[in-house]
Design a protein around this motif. Structure first.
Motif, short mmCIF file in Angstrom:
data_model
loop_
_atom_site.label_atom_id
_atom_site.label_comp_id
_atom_site.label_asym_id
_atom_site.label_seq_id
_atom_site.Cartn_x
_atom_site.Cartn_y
_atom_site.Cartn_z
N SER A 234 4.91 14.06 -9.61
CA SER A 234 5.32 13.58 -8.28
C SER A 234 4.36 12.55 -7.70
O SER A 234 4.79 11.58 -7.07
CB SER A 234 5.43 14.77 -7.32
OG SER A 234 6.43 15.65 -7.76
N VAL A 235 3.05 12.75 -7.89
CA VAL A 235 2.07 11.87 -7.25
C VAL A 235 2.24 10.43 -7.74
O VAL A 235 2.18 9.48 -6.95
CB VAL A 235 0.63 12.38 -7.53
CG1 VAL A 235 -0.41 11.35 -7.10
CG2 VAL A 235 0.40 13.69 -6.80
N ALA B 58 5.84 8.96 -6.67
CA ALA B 58 6.05 8.68 -5.24
C ALA B 58 6.04 7.20 -4.90
O ALA B 58 6.95 6.72 -4.19
CB ALA B 58 5.01 9.44 -4.41
N GLY C 86 9.23 16.13 -6.72
CA GLY C 86 8.90 16.29 -5.30
C GLY C 86 10.12 16.21 -4.39
O GLY C 86 10.99 15.36 -4.56
N ASP D 222 2.61 19.23 -3.20
CA ASP D 222 4.07 19.30 -3.06
C ASP D 222 4.70 20.14 -4.18
O ASP D 222 5.49 21.05 -3.93
CB ASP D 222 4.59 17.86 -3.08
CG ASP D 222 6.09 17.79 -3.09
OD1 ASP D 222 6.72 18.73 -2.62
OD2 ASP D 222 6.62 16.78 -3.56
N PRO E 97 1.01 19.38 2.27
CA PRO E 97 0.87 18.76 0.95
C PRO E 97 2.11 18.00 0.50
O PRO E 97 2.10 17.39 -0.57
CB PRO E 97 0.61 19.96 0.03
CG PRO E 97 1.27 21.09 0.71
CD PRO E 97 1.16 20.84 2.17
N TYR E 98 3.18 18.07 1.28
CA TYR E 98 4.43 17.45 0.85
C TYR E 98 4.45 15.93 1.00
O TYR E 98 5.38 15.26 0.56
CB TYR E 98 5.62 18.03 1.61
CG TYR E 98 5.81 19.51 1.35
CD1 TYR E 98 6.08 19.97 0.07
CD2 TYR E 98 5.68 20.43 2.37
CE1 TYR E 98 6.25 21.31 -0.17
CE2 TYR E 98 5.85 21.78 2.13
CZ TYR E 98 6.13 22.22 0.86
OH TYR E 98 6.28 23.55 0.61
N GLY E 99 3.44 15.39 1.69
CA GLY E 99 3.39 13.95 1.84
C GLY E 99 4.41 13.43 2.84
O GLY E 99 5.15 14.20 3.46
N VAL F 37 6.15 6.13 0.45
CA VAL F 37 6.15 7.54 0.06
C VAL F 37 4.76 7.85 -0.50
O VAL F 37 4.36 7.26 -1.50
CB VAL F 37 7.23 7.84 -1.00
CG1 VAL F 37 7.23 9.32 -1.35
CG2 VAL F 37 8.61 7.44 -0.49
N PHE F 38 4.04 8.74 0.17
CA PHE F 38 2.68 9.03 -0.31
C PHE F 38 2.29 10.46 0.02
O PHE F 38 2.87 11.09 0.90
CB PHE F 38 1.68 8.04 0.32
CG PHE F 38 1.62 8.05 1.82
CD1 PHE F 38 0.77 8.92 2.50
CD2 PHE F 38 2.41 7.18 2.56
CE1 PHE F 38 0.71 8.92 3.87
CE2 PHE F 38 2.36 7.18 3.95
CZ PHE F 38 1.51 8.06 4.61
N TYR F 39 1.32 10.92 -0.73
CA TYR F 39 0.77 12.26 -0.55
C TYR F 39 -0.63 12.14 0.06
O TYR F 39 -1.25 11.07 0.01
CB TYR F 39 0.68 12.97 -1.90
CG TYR F 39 2.02 13.35 -2.46
CD1 TYR F 39 2.74 14.42 -1.93
CD2 TYR F 39 2.59 12.63 -3.50
CE1 TYR F 39 3.97 14.77 -2.43
CE2 TYR F 39 3.83 12.98 -4.01
CZ TYR F 39 4.52 14.05 -3.47
OH TYR F 39 5.75 14.39 -3.96
N GLN G 234 -3.49 13.04 -1.00
CA GLN G 234 -4.53 12.59 -1.93
C GLN G 234 -4.45 11.10 -2.23
O GLN G 234 -5.41 10.52 -2.74
CB GLN G 234 -4.49 13.40 -3.24
CG GLN G 234 -3.20 13.32 -4.02
CD GLN G 234 -2.29 14.48 -3.70
OE1 GLN G 234 -2.13 14.86 -2.54
NE2 GLN G 234 -1.68 15.06 -4.72
N ASP G 235 -3.31 10.47 -1.95
CA ASP G 235 -3.19 9.03 -2.19
C ASP G 235 -3.97 8.22 -1.16
O ASP G 235 -4.44 7.12 -1.47
CB ASP G 235 -1.72 8.59 -2.14
CG ASP G 235 -0.89 9.27 -3.20
OD1 ASP G 235 -1.47 9.69 -4.21
OD2 ASP G 235 0.34 9.38 -3.00
#
Lengths: 408, 330
Positions: free
Chosen positions: A113-114, A117, A137, A183, B155-157, B241-243, B245-246
């Motif tokens: 997912s990371v 994204a 995600g 996520d 954590p879902y961003g 779209v990002f989390y 940690q990004d």
């Protein structure tokens, strides 16, 4: 001046040859663009996926190319792959490079997912279908986004359905759940908790830890105080490895231990954790361990295992199967598409839903582009002459062995 | 006395340089990068790479302001970047703001966090640097905390695709780069800049000379925080779209610091050149040949530290001062 020169260098440096689709004449090749992690924390998962995709391309090119329904002929496939170094920021610029500079026909996301994204909104904005391999995600799948197709795994929040049913069926009353706060893992944890509570099981431990966690020793001590029958750890591969190593070094013997990734990267876990730390551990059973003798696209399970192992010795794992399956979804979409326009390719992928069975199981797509067909069975690792062997143990329809519970 | 007699001399008496160069040269430091970006976007369609480069120019200039002018090195600079992205995301998702307004709100978020971090200035050197790193990590842990899912989405961003606009985010990024360079120009050529340099060189002497050390350093800190906040906001908006940690990624700090050092801190052009050159190298070499990239990047940094600790700007100054037939000023 140096600034100007370097910007131009950046502008020119990473471009490569491009191929555009045409509605009038067939292109000389179909370009597939993807990003992969050649190093960094996602490399162990990303590289096998890339190998699987390359294997599919080699297979198709041996036949003269992939069959494109719009032109009723096979067209050679060309891969443009860039290394994102496991960085989402770098992946974003590379996806943009593939779309705007290389003008690829098919855009395939990197692992997880990371790294998927950054491609989601870029693909949507450029009206380009994103073939999402394993980015499960939840934020990616929205009713308004018609430019995403999840190829190889179900949405992460439906992964634990069989696991919850298994725990309820086994009447496991004291369950501890530890999850990495990302996520992918947290959505599984939430689903698992709610399913268990609906089945009359309230977890005795339900705790999130940072995804960067590399030591579970302290957490395991506090969990042990609750005397759980089952400890379920939901994390990425580095989390799972650290957790299993810590369970073994702490001398814990719960009746059931579950982690996510051994089923996908079994040989890696065997080398990192060892047979003693893995035996009788539960995990998600991926389709690498399920036999599909009758498929509608691509190779059967046994043929895939044989041919892939010959092409990439020692590299076979569930993620390479998923990379291959991505190719099969692309193949099916191109076969069905009325043209090489992105909307036609998306429609081609939709037309596969419920009708395609591959080495990765049944392909079912919901209206948001999320995969819902390939539910992951619960599997267990049994000691064997090869170290440990994985068998699906639940549900009964997919089981190849009976679960050993409690673990000896 | 006639009017012409009262006119300022055309040559600066201290530097012996024409006065027009004091205006034109700093103006070019802003105008040239902007022009290059505006041209580049027409010949190179990967706007996102240019957005990232512009943001890194701004971040390197932010590091320049706080480290180059005051001597305080914040390893946790990425914390402002992440906060900016998340505050802007909150503004877009919960308040319905447009991208540009949300970016400004992100800058405000950076300023607020910067103000909260004020007590860290009790520390110096490595202690200050490492404590800011810890704060950055703490901010990441707070934002990604599952208990705050209703506010930050945990954590879902975040998904900001509804307001995605490559053109606007590109324009904002270039604007931010220009403003950050302009800020450095104004600071460097002002009394305030001299004040900051005095603080950097010897805060006790500066204090004895009547400088309000805490206040002036704080202003520089807030400017740097605002730049990073807006930068993070634009970055989050640009990728949509990002989390957590990004955006709470220590690599952001590492890149900004290395870019600034490579170009030359305390200068106007240095961080711009450093960010442009090294980010270009990163994309050209790093992506296609990562094995060479790490070798090249490592060698560049080692050579720089050994032979050119003042960065590209220091090399340029050395070459300028040792050019053949240089006229003596005495």
């Amino acid at each position: 001046m140096a600034a100007a020169a370097s910007m131009v260098l950046a502008a020119c440096g990473s471009s490569s040859s491009s191929t555009t689709s045409s509605t009038s004449s067939a292109p000389s090749d179909i370009t597939i663009g993807t990003a992969y992690s050649g190093s960094g924390s996602y490399a162990t998962s990303s590289l096998p996926e890339l190998d699987g995709l390359k294997f599919w391309i080699t297979q198709e090119n041996k036949k003269g190319g992939v069959y494109v329904g719009a032109y009723k002929k096979r067209i050679p496939v060309k891969l443009v792959a860039y290394n994102d170094l496991s960085s989402a920021s770098t992946a974003a610029t590379l996806y943009n490079q593939l779309i705007t500079q290389d003008k690829v026909n098919i855009l395939v996301a990197d692992f997880g997912s990371v790294l998927t994204a950054p491609a989601v909104s870029l693909a949507e904005a450029h009206k380009m279908v994103l073939f999402d391999q394993t980015g499960t995600g939840i934020p990616f799948f929205t009713p308004s986004n018609k430019y995403i197709v999840l190829c190889d795994l179900p949405e992460s929040d439906i992964w634990p359905d069989p696991l919850a049913q298994f725990l309820i069926a086994k009447n496991v009353k004291r369950v501890a759940i530890i999850y990495a706060t990302n996520d992918f893992d947290q959505s599984q944890a939430i689903t698992l908790k709610s399913k268990l509570e609906a089945g009359g099981i309230t977890p005795v431990v339900y705790e999130g830890v940072p995804t960067s966690t590399t030591s579970y020793t302290t957490i395991l001590q506090s969990i042990e105080a609750q005397h759980p029958d089952a400890i379920l750890e939901l994390g990425y591969q580095p989390n799972d490895t650290a957790f299993l190593q810590n369970v073994e070094s702490a001398g814990l013997h719960p009746k059931m231990t579950f982690t996510v990734f051994p089923g996908q990267l079994l040989s890696l876990f065997q080398s990192q954790v060892g047979t003693a730390g893995l035996k009788y551990t539960y995990t998600y059973g991926t389709n690498l361990y399920v036999n599909y003798p009758n498929v509608t696209e691509g190779l059967t399970t046994s043929a895939f295992k044989t041919q892939f192992a010959a092409a990439y010795p020692g590299q076979l794992n569930a993620l390479s199967l998923m990379g291959y399956n991505t190719g099969l979804v692309v193949e099916g979409a191109l076969k069905n598409a009325k043209s090489l326009s992105q909307s036609a390719i998306r429609a081609g992928a939709e037309a596969l839903s419920g009708k395609m069975t591959t080495v990765d199981g049944k392909f079912v797509l919901n209206s948001e582009g999320a995969q819902t067909g390939e539910l992951l069975p619960v599997a267990q690792l049994f000691p064997s002459s090869a170290g440990v062997t994985l068998h699906a143990v639940y549900p009964a329809s997919q089981a190849t062995a009976s679960a050993v519970y409690p673990a000896p | 006395m006639s009017l012409s007699a009262r006119r300022r001399p055309a040559v600066d008496e201290e530097t012996k340089r024409p006065r027009w160069r004091g205006v034109v040269s700093p103006g070019m430091a802003v105008a040239i990068p902007v022009l290059v970006f505006l041209v580049a976007v027409h010949v190179y369609s990967n706007e996102l790479l240019l957005v990232d480069m512009a943001i890194y120019i701004a971040l390197a200039q932010g590091i320049n302001i706080i480290y180059g002018f005051t001597g305080y090195l914040p390893f946790g600079y990425f914390g402002f970047f992440g906060v900016g992205a998340y505050v802007a995301g909150y503004g877009i998702v919960h308040l319905g703001l447009s991208g540009p307004l949300a970016a400004l709100l992100g800058g405000l978020g950076g300023v607020v966090v910067g103000a909260v971090m004020l007590p860290l200035f009790r520390l110096k050197g490595a202690y200050f640097a490492l404590t800011t790193l810890a704060v950055g990590e703490a901010l990441y842990a707070i934002v990604s905390n599952p208990s705050l899912t209703s506010v930050t989405n945990g954590p879902y961003g975040l998904n900001l695709a509804a307001v995605y606009s490559s053109g606007w985010s590109f324009g904002m990024a270039v604007g931010l780069a220009a403003i950050s360079i302009l800020a450095v120009v104004l600071i460097k050529n002002s009394r305030y800049g001299m004040t900051l340099r005095a603080i950097r060189d010897d805060p006790y002497s500066a204090s004895m000379a009547g400088i309000n050390v805490a206040r002036d350093r704080f202003y520089a800190w807030l400017i740097a925080a605002a730049i990073a906040g807006v930068g993070g906001a634009i970055y989050g908006w640009a990728i949509s779209v990002f989390y957590p940690q990004d955006v709470f990624d220590v690599t952001v700090s590492v890149f900004a610091i290395v870019f600034a050092l490579f170009g030359g801190i305390g200068t106007i052009w240095g961080p711009t050149l450093g960010a442009a050159v090294l980010y270009a190298v990163y994309n050209v070499v790093g992506v296609s040949n990562p094995q060479y990239f790490q070798l090249i990047y490592g060698l560049v940094i080692v050579l720089l530290v050994l032979f050119a600790p003042r960065g590209l700007a220091g090399i340029a100054r050395y070459l300028h001062e040792h050019r053949p037939f240089v006229r003596s000023s005495t």
